[in-house]
Design a protein around this motif. Structure first.
Motif, PDB file in Angstrom:
ATOM      1  N   GLY A  78      54.786 -57.432 102.386  1.00 19.63           N
ATOM      2  CA  GLY A  78      55.894 -56.897 102.902  1.00 19.63           C
ATOM      3  C   GLY A  78      56.575 -56.257 101.858  1.00 19.63           C
ATOM      4  N   SER A  79      57.763 -55.714 102.093  1.00 19.18           N
ATOM      5  CA  SER A  79      58.604 -55.010 101.345  1.00 19.18           C
ATOM      6  C   SER A  79      60.178 -55.209 101.711  1.00 19.18           C
ATOM      7  N   GLY A  80      61.042 -54.521 100.793  1.00 22.20           N
ATOM      8  CA  GLY A  80      62.474 -54.731 100.903  1.00 22.20           C
ATOM      9  C   GLY A  80      62.797 -56.223 101.453  1.00 22.20           C
ATOM     10  N   ASP A  81      63.841 -56.188 102.200  1.00 22.55           N
ATOM     11  CA  ASP A  81      64.225 -57.670 102.658  1.00 22.55           C
ATOM     12  C   ASP A  81      63.265 -58.369 103.256  1.00 22.55           C
ATOM     13  N   GLU A  82      62.112 -57.722 103.845  1.00 23.12           N
ATOM     14  CA  GLU A  82      60.840 -58.728 104.271  1.00 23.12           C
ATOM     15  C   GLU A  82      59.866 -59.118 103.147  1.00 23.12           C
ATOM     16  N   ARG A  83      59.979 -58.904 101.953  1.00 23.25           N
ATOM     17  CA  ARG A  83      59.313 -59.090 100.922  1.00 23.25           C
ATOM     18  C   ARG A  83      58.967 -60.638 100.928  1.00 23.25           C
ATOM     19  N   LEU A  84      57.778 -61.063 100.858  1.00 24.48           N
ATOM     20  CA  LEU A  84      57.509 -62.479 100.643  1.00 24.48           C
ATOM     21  C   LEU A  84      56.446 -62.817  99.569  1.00 24.48           C
ATOM     22  N   ARG A  85      56.491 -63.968  99.126  1.00 24.55           N
ATOM     23  CA  ARG A  85      55.628 -64.431  98.093  1.00 24.55           C
ATOM     24  C   ARG A  85      54.887 -65.787  98.541  1.00 24.55           C
TER      25      ARG A  85
END
Length: 131
Positions: A78-85
């Motif tokens: 994902g990216s930005g505020d939607e970035r997951l780890r």
């Protein structure tokens, strides 16, 4: 909870609350090679192709989990505020069979006390079937 089966004789159950990006995916596979690091390495091209914003974090690390050969791998998606780890631990239970546990959280939450406690609970409470 979401359940999936795939043509490679693996089965995945994903646990998580609706609207909450934190999930636990448990995958059982019946056709694995003998080296868990190689299993993650072989899986990585598909992850890269199928996962928007995929980027591995660090090296794939060999581990021992409950006395079994395993490997850990982490990646972003994902990216930005939607970035997951995602933290993934794969391990072999014998006879070309194995499991992977994938703990996914918002990237900004990774490493917090709550995240570490949740991941620790997953890793200490999961008991693969014997036999």
């Amino acid at each position: 909870m979401d359940t999936q089966a795939s043509g490679d004789l693996s089965y995945r159950v994903t646990f998580g609350a609706s609207g909450d990006p934190r999930t636990l995916a448990v995958t059982y596979s019946t056709q694995l090679g003998p080296d868990p690091v190689a299993v993650w390495s072989d899986l990585e091209p598909a992850l890269r192709a199928d996962t928007a914003g995929y980027r591995r974090v660090g090296a794939i690390r060999a581990v021992t989990y409950r006395g079994m050969k395993g490997a850990d791998m982490e990646w972003y998606s994902g990216s930005g505020d939607e970035r997951l780890r995602t933290f993934g631990r794969g391990f072999l239970v014998g006879g070309h069979r194995g499991f992977s546990l994938r703990w996914t959280t918002p990237a900004v939450d990774r490493g917090t006390t709550a995240d570490r406690r949740a991941l620790d609970a997953v890793l200490t409470s999961f008991r693969p079937p014997v036999g």
